[in-house]
Write a protein that holds these residues in place. Sequence first.
Motif, mmCIF file in Angstrom:
data_model
loop_
_atom_site.group_PDB
_atom_site.id
_atom_site.type_symbol
_atom_site.label_atom_id
_atom_site.label_comp_id
_atom_site.label_asym_id
_atom_site.label_seq_id
_atom_site.Cartn_x
_atom_site.Cartn_y
_atom_site.Cartn_z
ATOM 1 N N VAL A 19 0.818 -1.212 0.000
ATOM 2 C CA VAL A 19 0.000 0.000 0.000
ATOM 3 C C VAL A 19 0.856 1.269 0.000
ATOM 4 C CG1 VAL A 19 -0.376 0.221 2.499
ATOM 5 C CG2 VAL A 19 -2.144 0.969 0.907
ATOM 6 N N GLU A 20 2.001 1.265 0.679
ATOM 7 C CA GLU A 20 2.830 2.479 0.719
ATOM 8 C C GLU A 20 3.495 2.776 -0.623
ATOM 9 O OE1 GLU A 20 3.026 4.988 2.869
ATOM 10 O OE2 GLU A 20 1.401 3.911 3.843
ATOM 11 N N THR A 21 3.971 1.747 -1.298
ATOM 12 C CA THR A 21 4.559 1.955 -2.624
ATOM 13 C C THR A 21 3.509 2.480 -3.595
ATOM 14 O OG1 THR A 21 6.238 0.270 -2.271
ATOM 15 C CG2 THR A 21 5.701 0.801 -4.559
ATOM 16 N N MET A 22 2.324 1.913 -3.551
ATOM 17 C CA MET A 22 1.254 2.373 -4.444
ATOM 18 C C MET A 22 0.800 3.782 -4.082
ATOM 19 S SD MET A 22 0.953 0.098 -6.697
ATOM 20 C CE MET A 22 -0.575 0.488 -7.510
ATOM 21 N N ARG A 23 0.722 4.089 -2.783
ATOM 22 C CA ARG A 23 0.345 5.439 -2.364
ATOM 23 C C ARG A 23 1.354 6.462 -2.883
ATOM 24 N NH1 ARG A 23 2.057 9.145 0.487
ATOM 25 N NH2 ARG A 23 3.704 7.885 1.402
ATOM 26 N N ARG A 24 2.635 6.144 -2.746
ATOM 27 C CA ARG A 24 3.671 7.059 -3.237
ATOM 28 C C ARG A 24 3.568 7.249 -4.747
ATOM 29 N NH1 ARG A 24 6.789 4.307 0.507
ATOM 30 N NH2 ARG A 24 7.766 3.052 -1.121
ATOM 31 N N PHE A 25 3.302 6.172 -5.486
ATOM 32 C CA PHE A 25 3.155 6.279 -6.929
ATOM 33 C C PHE A 25 2.012 7.231 -7.282
ATOM 34 C CE2 PHE A 25 0.866 4.944 -10.756
ATOM 35 C CZ PHE A 25 1.841 5.205 -11.714
ATOM 36 N N TYR A 26 0.841 7.002 -6.681
ATOM 37 C CA TYR A 26 -0.315 7.827 -7.026
ATOM 38 C C TYR A 26 -0.168 9.265 -6.564
ATOM 39 C CZ TYR A 26 -2.978 4.000 -8.989
ATOM 40 O OH TYR A 26 -3.408 2.995 -9.797
ATOM 41 N N THR A 27 0.519 9.508 -5.436
ATOM 42 C CA THR A 27 0.693 10.885 -4.972
ATOM 43 C C THR A 27 1.868 11.569 -5.664
ATOM 44 O OG1 THR A 27 1.985 10.173 -3.046
ATOM 45 C CG2 THR A 27 -0.393 10.500 -2.738
ATOM 46 N N ASP A 28 3.030 10.923 -5.714
ATOM 47 C CA ASP A 28 4.236 11.556 -6.254
ATOM 48 C C ASP A 28 4.251 11.625 -7.779
ATOM 49 O OD1 ASP A 28 4.949 11.630 -3.595
ATOM 50 O OD2 ASP A 28 6.535 10.134 -3.759
ATOM 51 N N VAL A 29 3.752 10.593 -8.435
ATOM 52 C CA VAL A 29 3.817 10.532 -9.898
ATOM 53 C C VAL A 29 2.548 11.098 -10.544
ATOM 54 C CG1 VAL A 29 4.033 8.997 -11.897
ATOM 55 C CG2 VAL A 29 5.392 8.564 -9.833
#
Length: 97
Positions: A19-29
């Motif tokens: 969930v953290e990797t996906m959250r970072r992808f959707y927020t940062d990218v």
Amino acid sequence: MGKRPVLTFSHVGIWVTDVETMRRFYTDVLGFVETDRGPIGDTELVFLSQSTGDHHQLVLAKGRPHDAGFTTVNQLSYKLDSLETLRRCRPRSSTSP
């Protein structure tokens, strides 16, 4: 059948393994903002949106197993103009909750 309702897209929910990797992808990218998060049973949920008018457009649900035997069931949600329109689409039967 009468006139069909006009639907607009509301949100999508997906199971993820990290969930953290996906959250970072959707927020940062992709520029989503985390609007909320919390547990529901044993699952952690992260709510994301790009719209100030929507609490969430995307829900990440932690818990998708790594093994190939798991069938992913995802969710597509739509908005109607009112609850009354939804009720006209399919009247409740006497046995419905």
